[in-house]
Scaffold this active site. Structure first.
Site, PDB file in Angstrom:
ATOM      1  N   ARG A 190       0.873  -1.178   0.000  1.00  0.00           N
ATOM      2  CA  ARG A 190       0.000   0.000   0.000  1.00  0.00           C
ATOM      3  C   ARG A 190       0.906   1.223   0.000  1.00  0.00           C
ATOM      4  NH1 ARG A 190      -3.077   1.364   5.320  1.00  0.00           N
ATOM      5  NH2 ARG A 190      -1.625   3.114   5.375  1.00  0.00           N
TER       6      ARG A 190
ATOM      7  N   HIS B 107      -4.156   5.043   4.022  1.00  0.00           N
ATOM      8  CA  HIS B 107      -5.303   4.122   3.957  1.00  0.00           C
ATOM      9  C   HIS B 107      -6.420   4.700   3.087  1.00  0.00           C
ATOM     10  CE1 HIS B 107      -8.495   1.420   5.066  1.00  0.00           C
ATOM     11  NE2 HIS B 107      -9.197   2.438   5.528  1.00  0.00           N
TER      12      HIS B 107
ATOM     13  N   TYR C 280       2.269   6.576  11.408  1.00  0.00           N
ATOM     14  CA  TYR C 280       2.535   5.237  11.939  1.00  0.00           C
ATOM     15  C   TYR C 280       3.492   4.392  11.082  1.00  0.00           C
ATOM     16  CZ  TYR C 280      -1.409   4.353   8.786  1.00  0.00           C
ATOM     17  OH  TYR C 280      -2.235   4.309   7.691  1.00  0.00           O
TER      18      TYR C 280
HETATM   19  C1  TPP Z   1     -17.006  -4.384   9.761  1.00  0.00           C
HETATM   20  C2  TPP Z   1     -16.069  -3.235   9.591  1.00  0.00           C
HETATM   21  N1  TPP Z   1     -15.279  -2.897  10.606  1.00  0.00           N
HETATM   22  C3  TPP Z   1     -14.449  -1.831  10.497  1.00  0.00           C
HETATM   23  C4  TPP Z   1     -14.385  -1.102   9.343  1.00  0.00           C
HETATM   24  C5  TPP Z   1     -13.455   0.122   9.230  1.00  0.00           C
HETATM   25  N2  TPP Z   1     -12.363  -0.162   8.306  1.00  0.00           N
HETATM   26  C6  TPP Z   1     -12.448   0.140   6.997  1.00  0.00           C
HETATM   27  S1  TPP Z   1     -11.125  -0.396   6.142  1.00  0.00           S
HETATM   28  C7  TPP Z   1     -10.400  -1.026   7.511  1.00  0.00           C
HETATM   29  C8  TPP Z   1      -9.069  -1.711   7.384  1.00  0.00           C
HETATM   30  C9  TPP Z   1      -9.089  -2.817   6.399  1.00  0.00           C
HETATM   31  O1  TPP Z   1      -7.827  -3.367   6.253  1.00  0.00           O
HETATM   32  P1  TPP Z   1      -7.554  -4.487   5.170  1.00  0.00           P
HETATM   33  O2  TPP Z   1      -8.596  -5.510   5.231  1.00  0.00           O
HETATM   34  O3  TPP Z   1      -6.158  -4.960   5.374  1.00  0.00           O
HETATM   35  O4  TPP Z   1      -7.711  -3.779   3.772  1.00  0.00           O
HETATM   36  P2  TPP Z   1      -6.849  -2.575   3.183  1.00  0.00           P
HETATM   37  O5  TPP Z   1      -7.597  -1.325   3.538  1.00  0.00           O
HETATM   38  O6  TPP Z   1      -5.494  -2.635   3.789  1.00  0.00           O
HETATM   39  O7  TPP Z   1      -6.807  -2.775   1.713  1.00  0.00           O
HETATM   40  C10 TPP Z   1     -11.185  -0.812   8.633  1.00  0.00           C
HETATM   41  C11 TPP Z   1     -10.833  -1.203  10.001  1.00  0.00           C
HETATM   42  C12 TPP Z   1     -15.244  -1.482   8.308  1.00  0.00           C
HETATM   43  N3  TPP Z   1     -15.292  -0.816   7.147  1.00  0.00           N
HETATM   44  N4  TPP Z   1     -16.070  -2.552   8.455  1.00  0.00           N
END
Ligand code: TPP
Ligand code: TPP
Ligand code: MG
Ligand code: MG
Lengths: 329, 338, 329, 338
Positions: free
Chosen positions: D247, D251, D260
């Site tokens: 990435r 985010h 971080y």
């Molecule tokens: C059920 C739920 N919990 C929390 C969130 C908030 N949230 C959105 S993206 C994210 C991180 C996701 O990380 P990852 O699965 O590694 O995907 P990336 O964003 O790194 O591609 C979080 C905690 C959410 N969208 N849905």
């Protein structure tokens, strides 16, 4: 005295309680480390209290809830953060089947003295899943408390009380209040807000308006505007959404006989319906007008497009217009 | 194939006690079935076929300090953890003194504050996230206690199972996660529940040690748990144990397995009853003589009769208590109530 | 004509719809094979329609819901069974975030035309987790329908309509009605019950009672008893719990001016509060007495011990006594 | 280390098209960031660092008949599946014509009925159970279509991920489950998300083939997916693919990763940018000349400008539509409405 906002008040509450209660742990997605939560509510706490007490959880809400409950049954208070109130839904089973039933099903042998924090509410361009008011999902689950602060002072005092409470408490925080309301708070004052009481924020004789969250701000503004036109409004901050503070609600309704209930959530099936039913039960013959609800439409909350988001949300002008009309009823 | 009991390294006296507890549990279960059939109680979950594995499991723990989050088929385990026959019967009759829930929950939902056995809901697998919190509390208290949590293999399909194990792996929790794999979830056979070669393979998915064990073999099971407990107690993290057992009877007293399991299958099962095997071993290894066993049977029968009478005579919960302990009593002066 | 019970009516509905609609699949825990569900609602269907259309799912409620929704988006109707309404809670996120939002968030490009069956209700010695009324958890989620039949005819007709409906429908079935009510149903009659309408089951002038599920049976019995004393009761089967049929509800309330609402669930936070609010909004000045609710206490539903179970449950005598008193108000 | 592009077995023309699409996606993302920073739109999720893997993934599918349930970082994948620049921009501006949600959802919540790309919620992993239903529908229709579903590695901690894969294993579904593993869930590094050595190890937990692939390597990724698609299409069941990517940016536009992640870490990341690698390969393998690439850049820029103008000028949803499509329109005469 120092001016702080609603979010800082929450951070202070957790900071003070971590210092006071050595059993207390705080965790959730991105809650630990240097980030301190996506809204920064827990900023600085991991550094101050260590990674064992303030930490990141994996991305799993049922686990976040169950981890808290398991700590609770062993006598450890815990604050679990759901990143958005929308994401509390995967934890529904843990909250209803475990946290809300633990004390009752063991007659107090085991308890779940935990706080679930949930940032809720729209108007932030977040679409359906970063804007919802999910409090109604948990309404009517005896054993569970649902509270929400709508002032900076209560943000601090109510969170501290929730942490100290031996019941599981769902703690809703309106995201748009985080930085939009500020107050002077003496950092040395020990603030504890009762977790079981509604609060009369303004006394009045012509109509009674009850609300919580962002819409309560609109009610207060409208009450001020109406006062200039000679209309006097009793304003109640519902605050304890479940169980409801019937005494304060009924007294405030009886006082003016004209009641308006306002929230951001859909009109049908939410907290307001229950309040209306309680007033009807206990104060029917004191009513001079139907109990009105001003709330979101009964459509999924809420679209992303700016114009639709606005159309979904109760607007300050609507509040004032409805209040004025009710006063004239 | 089954290992010698004495190869467990447990003393003859300990093995005598354990066998006695297992036999008591079997006989008590038979009584519970009778009570349900005659309408004296309304429900029972039988753990017949899983007792040996459960007993071997609990024998590896320090029940004075460890925590246990059982599931509804764990009567034998619960008794080895300290519950009495009367405790079980009180719960079965829904009596106020029942330690699990004071008459609030259905029978077989085991719990006891004084035994560190945490109350369980009926929602399968929901004790798994809780178990991670209980395990984490040991770290906060700088205690070396270990947390044990069990469920059936069908229930491992629940998301809460996964979420708990994932966190346990990340946090290296002092916890032991047990799947009592009897190859049926009510009427659903395990090939319609999961497709993993063994559920122990899920350990690797969470960075947790995964172990397969024959839960009909006392010694093999005991040694597997002994190792897992030692690892947990010394900071090496959690273990997932897939304990293969059999379900001899219906899912619960509301079920009739003859509908979905063939006569041949049921007969084959019966031949594998681990209590028969263990009784044979007890005799062969001179842990008990046949005469002692006969006395034991008689003594257990008497104990069960006494416990049944006592439990039946015990009072129901007070109806006024219907509205009690919904919330914590409001203490005055602590500032949190208005 | 043949006398069948409520459970057989449900089985017939699924049988007929499987025959009519080749896209339809039915699944859930123990739903397939020779067992046909722990209550036998789907008995015989796997044999008749094959294991690909009627099958056992693993023990995972979020998956059961999501599987149905995924079938729905590809144009396949599905009936997913939750073994008990208590065990719908792990599927809350799927039902609210996915099923209820799918049509709206795509403006109809994708839809989730699925039925979630949920046996609910107490009085069966099932303790907390085999007895609950969980319908309120899903109340107020626009896009979702919640219905429950309280007659044998509706058990058949409402389930058939729910299956044909292009919306996601939560279908609650009171377990104690499965074998306790029977009716003559012509197996060749195509019965379709409107999914959006309450039903007046009995006309009357002195008081109006609205209910659903087991308590509705008590209301009907009490109305019969009261008729002998010269008191005439209008009885409404609420049936569509969400969205509510406002028109029928308000008309029935206005007709007598005295309204009693009865259900088995806790008093606070459930369906009845919303109905009371609706009546207050639209018929306040037609009311001759406060809108009363007769419901379970606000304690977790429901303890196992026989005496506590009984104390939790609204009893037939209570219903009659409250009706009589209200008639005399 | 990275395999030759032409070793993929794809023709030069196909590789040209794919590279063009990847470059378009990168440039479009840069535009989206600009639009967000200047306040013209309010939100963006950038997939920079994941584009090569996504493109290789989609290249293995038959987008005419297969189904795709993407996640919010899948803009490149969505474009390779058929979405246009204008589609993306319409969604970003919240316009009525946006194919994903007609202005209802935040940007980056991809979906399009005409492309068989199923709408996604923001609740991470909740598309996984849906994907099993979509996959099951192929069986009911006797179609050999394959269902693709993706998410981030953090989201695999959700119970819904587990429940879906468990069923996919049992039912041998024609589905491919992809973890785009960028080693961060917002600010949480992967060692705080899971403890498995590789998330591909979760395959065995479900009786599903688990595959690790370097998502910065186009050819390796393409071949892994090609194999998985062939297996799914011929009834051999599902595959779980752990695709390692990076990435490069925050985010989302609401985040600031410099808080971080260290400067050194971010610099090291930048050096690994797979688009740089691929561009080098494209030139080395004579897929494009430098002059052609320069023309391409110019053409893309122009396309983006046109699409941006068109999308911005497109109308918002009609406010009256706020209350539309909550329920299905009530058809008369079908008997199900009163
Ligand atoms: C059920 C739920 N919990 C929390 C969130 C908030 N949230 C959105 S993206 C994210 C991180 C996701 O990380 P990852 O699965 O590694 O995907 P990336 O964003 O790194 O591609 C979080 C905690 C959410 N969208 N849905
Ligand atoms: C969340 C939830 N869903 C469904 C049920 C109903 N139920 C009770 S036991 C059971 C089967 C459990 O099978 P398994 O986990 O293999 O344990 P076993 O009974 O075989 O010991 C089911 C489906 C439940 N109690 N909880
Ligand atoms: Mg089993
Ligand atoms: Mg990630």
């Amino acid at each position: 005295m120092a001016e702080i906002d609603y979010l800082q008040a929450l951070n202070q509450a957790m900071d003070e309680e971590l210092a006071r209660d050595e059993t207390l742990t705080i965790f959730g997605e991105d809650v630990g480390g240097v980030k301190g939560g996506v809204f920064n509510a827990t900023q600085g706490l991991a550094q101050k209290y260590g990674d064992e007490r303030v930490f990141n959880s994996p991305l799993s809400e049922a686990e976040i809830a169950g981890l808290a409950i398991g700590l609770g049954v062993t006598g450890h208070h815990a604050v679990a953060e759901f990143q958005f109130a929308d994401y509390i839904l995967p934890a529904t089973n843990q909250i209803i089947s475990e946290a809300s039933r633990m004390r009752y099903r063991t007659q107090g042998d085991w308890t779940a003295p935990v706080v679930f924090r949930a940032p809720y509410g729209g108007g932030v361009g977040g679409g359906f899943y970063h804007s919802q008011s999910t409090e109604k999902v948990f309404m009517g689950q005896p054993g569970l408390r649902i509270v929400t602060p709508s002032t900076v002072r209560d943000a601090k005092g109510l969170l501290k009380s929730a942490i100290r409470c031996e019941d599981p408490v769902l703690f809703y925080e309106h995201k748009r209040l985080y930085h939009s309301i500020k107050a002077d708070i003496d950092p040395d004052e020990e603030i504890l807000t009762p977790i079981d009481k509604a609060q009369v924020l303004r006394e009045g004789d012509d109509l009674t308006v009850m609300s919580y969250g962002m819409t309560l701000q609109y009610v207060l503004q409208a009450a001020e505007a109406l006062a200039k036109k000679g209309i006097s409004t009793e304003v109640v901050d519902i605050r304890s959404l479940y169980p409801l503070d019937k005494a304060t609600i009924v007294a405030a309704a009886k006082k003016t006989g004209k009641v308006l209930l306002v929230n951001e959530d859909n009109q049908q099936g939410g907290i307001l319906g229950e309040i209306s039913a309680i007033i009807n039960e206990s104060a029917l013959f004191d009513l001079d007008a139907p109990i009105q609800r001003l709330a979101g439409p009964d459509t999924p909350a809420m679209p992303y497009a700016k114009n639709l988001e606005k159309a979904f949300l109760v607007q300050p002008d609507d509040v004032q217009a409805v209040m004025e009309k009710l006063a004239q009823f | 194939m089954t290992a010698q009991l004495l190869d467990s390294g447990l003393s003859k006296t300990t093995l005598q006690t354990i066998y006695k507890q297992i036999l008591s549990a079997r006989r008590l279960d038979e009584r519970l079935i009778q009570l349900q059939r005659t309408g004296k109680t309304s429900f029972n979950v039988s753990g017949q076929g899983q007792e040996i594995g459960q007993a071997a499991m609990v024998a590896a723990f320090d029940i004075k300090k460890d925590y246990f989050l059982p599931y509804y088929r764990d009567m034998t385990a619960f008794m080895l953890w300290g519950a009495t026959m009367k405790d079980i019967l009180l719960d079965s009759f829904g009596r106020a003194e029942g330690p699990s829930s004071h008459g609030r929950q259905m029978p077989n939902h085991y719990g006891a504050k004084h035994l560190n056995v945490v109350s369980q809901a009926s929602t399968v697998a929901s004790q798994f996230p809780l178990a991670t919190g209980v395990a984490y509390s040991a770290r906060l208290e700088h205690s070396d206690r270990v947390t044990l949590v069990t469920t059936g293999e069908g229930s491992t399909a629940e998301g809460e199972f996964h979420e708990a194990l994932n966190f346990a792996g990340v946090a290296k929790l002092p916890a032991i996660f047990v799947i009592e794999n009897n190859h049926y979830a009510i009427s659903t056979p395990s090939d319609e529940e999961y497709a993993a070669k063994s559920l122990a393979d899920r350990g690797a998915a969470y960075g947790i040690k995964g172990v397969d064990v024959d839960g009909l073999d006392f010694t093999a099971t005991y040694l597997a748990f002994k190792d897992a407990v030692a690892r947990a107690r010394t900071g090496a993290g959690a273990t997932l144990i897939n304990m293969n057992v059999i379900r001899l009877l219906d899912h619960t007293s509301d079920d009739n397995q003859r509908i979905y399991r063939s006569k041949a299958e049921l007969a084959a099962l019966k031949a594998k009853d681990p209590l028969k095997t263990m009784t044979q071993q007890v005799l062969t290894e001179d842990i008990y003589t046949q005469a002692e066993l006969d006395d034991l049977e008689a003594a257990i029968k008497k104990q069960i009769n006494v416990a049944t009478d006592q439990a039946e005579a015990a009072p129901l919960p007070d109806v006024a208590s219907l509205t009690e302990q919904v919330y914590a009593p409001k203490e005055k002066g602590n500032g949190i109530y208005g």
